[in-house]
Write an enzyme that holds these catalytic residues in place. Sequence first.
Site, mmCIF file in Angstrom:
data_model
loop_
_atom_site.group_PDB
_atom_site.id
_atom_site.type_symbol
_atom_site.label_atom_id
_atom_site.label_comp_id
_atom_site.label_asym_id
_atom_site.label_seq_id
_atom_site.Cartn_x
_atom_site.Cartn_y
_atom_site.Cartn_z
ATOM 1 N N PHE A 1 0.830 -1.221 0.000
ATOM 2 C CA PHE A 1 0.000 0.000 0.000
ATOM 3 C C PHE A 1 0.864 1.272 0.000
ATOM 4 N N ARG B 1 -8.302 6.780 16.113
ATOM 5 C CA ARG B 1 -7.116 6.715 15.264
ATOM 6 C C ARG B 1 -6.909 8.080 14.607
ATOM 7 N N HIS C 1 -6.765 -4.272 22.374
ATOM 8 C CA HIS C 1 -7.032 -3.150 21.452
ATOM 9 C C HIS C 1 -6.554 -1.810 22.048
ATOM 10 N N LEU D 1 10.243 -0.614 3.943
ATOM 11 C CA LEU D 1 8.831 -0.685 4.334
ATOM 12 C C LEU D 1 8.325 -2.115 4.457
ATOM 13 N N LYS E 1 -7.919 -3.846 6.181
ATOM 14 C CA LYS E 1 -7.841 -2.701 7.087
ATOM 15 C C LYS E 1 -9.198 -2.001 7.099
ATOM 16 N N TYR F 1 2.135 -7.216 16.507
ATOM 17 C CA TYR F 1 2.596 -6.365 15.399
ATOM 18 C C TYR F 1 3.455 -5.223 15.918
ATOM 19 N N SER F 2 2.920 -4.460 16.891
ATOM 20 C CA SER F 2 3.670 -3.280 17.339
ATOM 21 C C SER F 2 4.930 -3.686 18.099
ATOM 22 N N THR G 1 5.869 2.778 12.764
ATOM 23 C CA THR G 1 4.483 3.079 13.108
ATOM 24 C C THR G 1 4.375 3.779 14.460
ATOM 25 N N ASP G 2 3.296 4.540 14.645
ATOM 26 C CA ASP G 2 3.048 5.163 15.950
ATOM 27 C C ASP G 2 2.637 4.124 17.004
ATOM 28 N N GLU G 3 2.289 2.899 16.553
ATOM 29 C CA GLU G 3 1.810 1.896 17.506
ATOM 30 C C GLU G 3 2.904 1.462 18.492
ATOM 31 N N LYS H 1 7.443 -4.326 15.407
ATOM 32 C CA LYS H 1 7.910 -3.059 14.821
ATOM 33 C C LYS H 1 8.824 -2.327 15.817
HETATM 34 P P1 NAD Z 1 1.345 -3.632 3.279
HETATM 35 O O1 NAD Z 1 0.977 -4.841 4.080
HETATM 36 O O2 NAD Z 1 0.330 -3.021 2.376
HETATM 37 O O3 NAD Z 1 2.626 -3.957 2.383
HETATM 38 C C1 NAD Z 1 3.723 -4.687 2.870
HETATM 39 C C2 NAD Z 1 4.571 -5.075 1.663
HETATM 40 O O4 NAD Z 1 5.714 -5.783 2.149
HETATM 41 C C3 NAD Z 1 3.849 -5.997 0.680
HETATM 42 O O5 NAD Z 1 4.071 -5.585 -0.646
HETATM 43 C C4 NAD Z 1 4.502 -7.362 0.935
HETATM 44 O O6 NAD Z 1 4.502 -8.205 -0.204
HETATM 45 C C5 NAD Z 1 5.896 -6.947 1.353
HETATM 46 N N1 NAD Z 1 6.570 -7.980 2.170
HETATM 47 C C6 NAD Z 1 6.039 -8.608 3.260
HETATM 48 N N2 NAD Z 1 6.932 -9.499 3.720
HETATM 49 C C7 NAD Z 1 8.033 -9.419 2.925
HETATM 50 C C8 NAD Z 1 9.287 -10.094 2.896
HETATM 51 N N3 NAD Z 1 9.581 -11.049 3.794
HETATM 52 N N4 NAD Z 1 10.194 -9.746 1.963
HETATM 53 C C9 NAD Z 1 9.906 -8.798 1.028
HETATM 54 N N5 NAD Z 1 8.714 -8.160 0.993
HETATM 55 C C10 NAD Z 1 7.792 -8.456 1.931
HETATM 56 O O7 NAD Z 1 1.892 -2.585 4.330
HETATM 57 P P2 NAD Z 1 1.729 -0.996 4.369
HETATM 58 O O8 NAD Z 1 0.474 -0.656 5.048
HETATM 59 O O9 NAD Z 1 2.040 -0.447 3.047
HETATM 60 O O10 NAD Z 1 2.917 -0.644 5.381
HETATM 61 C C11 NAD Z 1 4.247 -0.459 4.903
HETATM 62 C C12 NAD Z 1 5.155 -0.138 6.081
HETATM 63 O O11 NAD Z 1 4.692 1.036 6.731
HETATM 64 C C13 NAD Z 1 5.183 -1.224 7.150
HETATM 65 O O12 NAD Z 1 6.496 -1.329 7.622
HETATM 66 C C14 NAD Z 1 4.247 -0.713 8.236
HETATM 67 O O13 NAD Z 1 4.632 -1.181 9.492
HETATM 68 C C15 NAD Z 1 4.452 0.779 8.111
HETATM 69 N N6 NAD Z 1 3.306 1.623 8.513
HETATM 70 C C16 NAD Z 1 2.052 1.384 8.010
HETATM 71 C C17 NAD Z 1 1.003 2.235 8.358
HETATM 72 C C18 NAD Z 1 -0.398 2.042 7.818
HETATM 73 O O14 NAD Z 1 -1.321 2.735 8.249
HETATM 74 N N7 NAD Z 1 -0.617 1.145 6.871
HETATM 75 C C19 NAD Z 1 1.237 3.305 9.220
HETATM 76 C C20 NAD Z 1 2.538 3.507 9.738
HETATM 77 C C21 NAD Z 1 3.570 2.661 9.357
HETATM 78 O O1 DAU Z 2 -1.260 3.459 13.540
HETATM 79 C C1 DAU Z 2 -0.574 2.938 12.434
HETATM 80 C C2 DAU Z 2 -1.058 1.531 12.151
HETATM 81 O O2 DAU Z 2 -2.369 1.645 11.616
HETATM 82 C C3 DAU Z 2 -0.149 0.778 11.178
HETATM 83 O O3 DAU Z 2 1.116 0.612 11.766
HETATM 84 C C4 DAU Z 2 -0.741 -0.590 10.831
HETATM 85 O O4 DAU Z 2 0.058 -1.227 9.855
HETATM 86 C C5 DAU Z 2 -2.139 -0.367 10.277
HETATM 87 O O5 DAU Z 2 -2.738 -1.629 10.036
HETATM 88 C C6 DAU Z 2 -3.001 0.438 11.247
HETATM 89 O O6 DAU Z 2 -3.320 -0.330 12.432
HETATM 90 P P1 DAU Z 2 -4.798 -0.332 13.083
HETATM 91 O O7 DAU Z 2 -4.933 -1.559 13.883
HETATM 92 O O8 DAU Z 2 -5.095 0.959 13.726
HETATM 93 O O9 DAU Z 2 -5.674 -0.418 11.708
HETATM 94 P P2 DAU Z 2 -6.986 -1.234 11.334
HETATM 95 O O10 DAU Z 2 -7.454 -0.703 10.024
HETATM 96 O O11 DAU Z 2 -6.819 -2.702 11.474
HETATM 97 O O12 DAU Z 2 -8.032 -0.770 12.454
HETATM 98 C C7 DAU Z 2 -8.374 0.600 12.625
HETATM 99 C C8 DAU Z 2 -9.349 0.676 13.789
HETATM 100 O O13 DAU Z 2 -10.592 0.071 13.393
HETATM 101 C C9 DAU Z 2 -8.897 -0.075 15.029
HETATM 102 O O14 DAU Z 2 -9.332 0.619 16.186
HETATM 103 C C10 DAU Z 2 -9.622 -1.416 14.928
HETATM 104 C C11 DAU Z 2 -10.921 -1.048 14.253
HETATM 105 N N1 DAU Z 2 -11.507 -2.092 13.391
HETATM 106 C C12 DAU Z 2 -10.711 -2.640 12.429
HETATM 107 C C13 DAU Z 2 -11.202 -3.615 11.593
HETATM 108 C C14 DAU Z 2 -10.323 -4.265 10.543
HETATM 109 C C15 DAU Z 2 -12.844 -2.460 13.524
HETATM 110 O O15 DAU Z 2 -13.565 -1.923 14.380
HETATM 111 N N2 DAU Z 2 -13.334 -3.425 12.693
HETATM 112 C C16 DAU Z 2 -12.572 -4.041 11.733
HETATM 113 O O16 DAU Z 2 -13.082 -4.942 11.016
#
Ligand code: NAD
Ligand code: DAU
Length: 354
Positions: free
Chosen positions: A17, A224, A294, A87, A199, A160-161, A135-137, A164
């Site tokens: 993503f 969030r 949570h 990433l 998500k 997860y957190s 991540t902020d988590e 990270k």
């Molecule tokens: P994502 O799950 O969409 O993408 C992760 C990517 O990493 C995928 O393309 C996957 O194929 C690749 N990957 C996974 N395991 C791998 C491996 N062993 N070797 C090579 N590639 C691999 O994740 P995202 O939401 O885009 O997050 C990217 C980064 O940003 C992560 O490190 C996550 O912790 C961090 N982050 C995400 C968010 C969020 O809200 N999504 C917020 C803050 C930080």
């Molecule tokens: O804060 C940054 C993080 O945000 C990233 O590091 C993570 O990679 C990313 O997945 C995200 O984590 P969250 O756990 O906050 O995201 P998620 O979309 O899973 O959930 C957002 C909120 O919604 C959380 O409070 C849980 C709630 N939720 C989530 C899902 C999937 C629901 O209530 N129902 C659901 O089905």
Amino acid sequence: MMDHKQRKILVTGGAGFIGSHLIRLLINKYPNYHIYNLDKLTYAGNLENLTDVEKAPNYTFVKGDITDGPFIQELFGKIDFDGVIHLAAESHVDRSIENPTAFVETNVLGTVILLNAAKTAWEGKEDKLFYHVSTDEVYGSLGEEGFFTEETPYDPRSPYSSAKASSDHFVRAYYHTYGLPVIISNCSNNYGSHQFPEKLIPLFINNIKHNKALPVYGDGKYTRDWLWVVDHAKAIDLIYHSGLKGETYNIGGKNEWKNIELIHLLCDIMDEELGKPSGTSRELITYVKDRPGHDRRYAIDAEKLESKLGWKATITFKEGLRETIKWYLSNESWLNNVTSGAYKDYYNKQYHTA
Ligand code: NAD
Ligand code: DAU
């Protein structure tokens, strides 16, 4: 600021993503750079995320696993990367609760393998950078008041957190112990196009489209701090080019929403976009069993990034959410492709029921 130097940058997780948005930005903004996208293409990685740039002359895709030490060492031996923007990770909290080990392997071991490769390849060389995207988590959970700053002590609560946080510690350890040039950023929740529909936001858009229940965890009052993914990519670009080595930068858009309030807004926009009577999508809301452990609230203080590097978020949440919804509604084949195959099993599991 435009940088005209030639550079070879390795982006890991570029088919995911955030990574795909970052790759698109770097390829277009820096024609003199060569961007290498290293991705294993797990369920979350999809090359369809990059079809608009895949033929760019300054782009190469490398399929590979960051936990494969010999492969990573060989890659760093073959290509003299100027920088790494890391990433690649397992990113979904619910999955980490089901299978923590996978998160240790990819997020911790994978990061250490990359650090080792960079350390060996960059020995005695100048002007290198290992940028770790986090991540902020890692900071844990806030009460009603306050914000996470770069000084907030780490207090991760989910597998997860925790993984990270551990990877962040290793990155800092390589800076202090071996002098590896590193930067870390910790960002809040991202939203936008190309996010895998497990998500909250894309899952609920997809469920509304298919008239399926919207599983709200617990009382729905978890908070969030949402940031448009393109603003995150811009922040990474800025920090990569102007941040100080050894430093940490928090990224967030001062955009807090209680889940249920966000879900109401999303339902109302979906009704408008689908031409349904107002209130139709809200009827799908179903309160379900809470996520174990949570975190109650996340909120980022991005003052350091704003004042030292001049970053700020560019788009309001209401605009960004509508854009995001429109993207998912007009990219049906993308949604169908990523929700078929291996992902289907997970998607159909009864994990979400009360
Ligand atoms: P994502 O799950 O969409 O993408 C992760 C990517 O990493 C995928 O393309 C996957 O194929 C690749 N990957 C996974 N395991 C791998 C491996 N062993 N070797 C090579 N590639 C691999 O994740 P995202 O939401 O885009 O997050 C990217 C980064 O940003 C992560 O490190 C996550 O912790 C961090 N982050 C995400 C968010 C969020 O809200 N999504 C917020 C803050 C930080
Ligand atoms: O804060 C940054 C993080 O945000 C990233 O590091 C993570 O990679 C990313 O997945 C995200 O984590 P969250 O756990 O906050 O995201 P998620 O979309 O899973 O959930 C957002 C909120 O919604 C959380 O409070 C849980 C709630 N939720 C989530 C899902 C999937 C629901 O209530 N129902 C659901 O089905």
